[in-house]
Design an enzyme around this catalytic site. Structure first.
Site, PDB file in Angstrom:
ATOM      1  N   ARG A   1      11.218  -1.011  11.144  1.00 53.27           N
ATOM      2  CA  ARG A   1      10.168  -0.702  12.109  1.00 53.27           C
ATOM      3  C   ARG A   1      10.183  -1.680  13.278  1.00 53.27           C
ATOM      4  O   ARG A   1      10.414  -2.865  13.095  1.00 53.27           O
ATOM      5  CB  ARG A   1       8.804  -0.747  11.406  1.00 53.27           C
TER       6      ARG A   1
ATOM      7  N   ARG B   1      -0.579  -8.577  13.763  1.00 59.48           N
ATOM      8  CA  ARG B   1      -1.135  -7.622  12.790  1.00 59.48           C
ATOM      9  C   ARG B   1      -1.972  -8.353  11.744  1.00 59.48           C
ATOM     10  O   ARG B   1      -3.022  -7.868  11.316  1.00 59.48           O
ATOM     11  CB  ARG B   1      -0.009  -6.837  12.111  1.00 59.48           C
TER      12      ARG B   1
ATOM     13  N   LYS C   1       0.831  -1.210   0.000  1.00 59.61           N
ATOM     14  CA  LYS C   1       0.000   0.000   0.000  1.00 59.61           C
ATOM     15  C   LYS C   1       0.866   1.261   0.000  1.00 59.61           C
ATOM     16  O   LYS C   1       0.664   2.164  -0.807  1.00 59.61           O
ATOM     17  CB  LYS C   1      -0.924   0.019   1.236  1.00 59.61           C
TER      18      LYS C   1
ATOM     19  N   ARG D   1      -9.646   0.634   8.808  1.00 59.25           N
ATOM     20  CA  ARG D   1      -9.244  -0.724   9.164  1.00 59.25           C
ATOM     21  C   ARG D   1     -10.333  -1.447   9.937  1.00 59.25           C
ATOM     22  O   ARG D   1     -10.149  -2.609  10.283  1.00 59.25           O
ATOM     23  CB  ARG D   1      -7.991  -0.662  10.034  1.00 59.25           C
TER      24      ARG D   1
ATOM     25  N   ARG E   1      11.849  -5.588   4.981  1.00 54.64           N
ATOM     26  CA  ARG E   1      11.523  -4.184   4.733  1.00 54.64           C
ATOM     27  C   ARG E   1      12.413  -3.220   5.517  1.00 54.64           C
ATOM     28  O   ARG E   1      12.670  -3.431   6.688  1.00 54.64           O
ATOM     29  CB  ARG E   1      10.050  -3.945   5.106  1.00 54.64           C
TER      30      ARG E   1
END
Ligand code: ADP
Ligand code: ADP
Ligand code: ZN
Length: 217
Positions: free
Chosen positions: A160, A171, A13, A87, A126
């Site tokens: 992160r 998550r 996203k 969400r 990431r």
């Protein structure tokens, strides 16, 4: 035109939102980025949400709806990209009401379809440029060999705190329990469009562009 990018953590996203900002002059509204900024600046709200985020749980609807509401009356560019919001069904209803109050419409909701194994692999690889937020990936989009961000030249890259296997699992659970019902919600409203998020970044960008130009509100 306002759009939502919908998909689980790691679906791409943020990566696609940044391209739409660069290529179309749209404005990215990422509640994840807003919450991370609040954490970093040490506001009361930032302190409250830090622990929740690190666990991989969702922050309260009230907080994220407040963050979005503040931004909707500002610069609208070529339209908003809602990235990581809504969400929950309550957030989706609230967004509909906010847009209506402002006389604005939601063009379409783009569901980025991926599979769970790919998500785990993407997220543990990431990293993000500390200066400009550009997203990198050890496998699919490595940091340039000279160690400088391709966008801003920055040399510091961060991972992160919640990009570890344990909070990712949480998550994903939150996504399936609370966010995935939005797929049916927007399908019924007639605004849902799907793209294959497993394709490479350019191919996904082209598919989204096609939807925006031909089939979005
Ligand atoms: P990802 O890019 O992995 O999908 P985000 O950056 O969008 O993750 O969000 C990171 C965290 O911030 C979430 O795990 C959650 O704790 C919080 N968060 C972000 N957006 C929302 C939202 N709309 N509602 C509730 N919590 C949110
Ligand atoms: P999200 O915002 O949905 O959590 P990101 O845009 O941050 O997802 O992407 C997660 C990771 O996967 C990043 O490291 C990014 O560079 C990488 N990535 C994004 N899109 C693709 C793609 N189509 N193919 C392979 N890797 C991708
Ligand atoms: Zn950068």
């Amino acid at each position: 035109m306002n759009i939502i990018l919908l998909g689980p953590p790691g679906a791409g996203k943020g990566t696609q939102a940044r391209r739409l900002v660069d290529e179309r002059g749209m404005i990215q509204l990422s509640t994840g980025d807003m919450l991370r900024a609040a954490r970093k600046s040490g506001t009361e709200m930032g302190k409250v949400v830090a622990e929740v985020m690190d666990r991989g749980d969702l922050v309260t609807d009230e907080i994220v709806i407040g963050l979005i509401e503040e931004r909707l009356t500002g610069d609208q560019g070529a339209g908003f990209i809602f990235d990581g919001f809504p969400r929950t069904l309550a957030q989706a209803d609230a967004l509909g009401e906010l847009l209506e109050r402002l006389g604005q419409k939601l063009g379409c909701v783009i569901e980025m379809q991926v599979d769970d194994d790919a998500l785990v692999a993407r997220i543990v690889a990431r990293s993000t440029c500390a200066q400009c937020g550009e997203s990198y990936n050890d496998i699919s989009k490595p940091i340039p060999a000279d160690g400088k961000c391709a966008v801003c030249g920055g040399t510091e890259f961060i991972r992160r705190a919640d990009d570890n296997e344990e909070s990712l699992k949480q998550r994903l659970m939150e996504y399936y329990k609370k966010t995935s019902p939005l797929i049916g919600y927007y399908y019924c409203k007639g605004t849902l469009r799907r793209v294959d998020g497993l394709a490479d970044i350019d191919t996904v960008a082209a598919a989204i562009g096609e939807v925006l130009d031909r089939d979005c509100g």
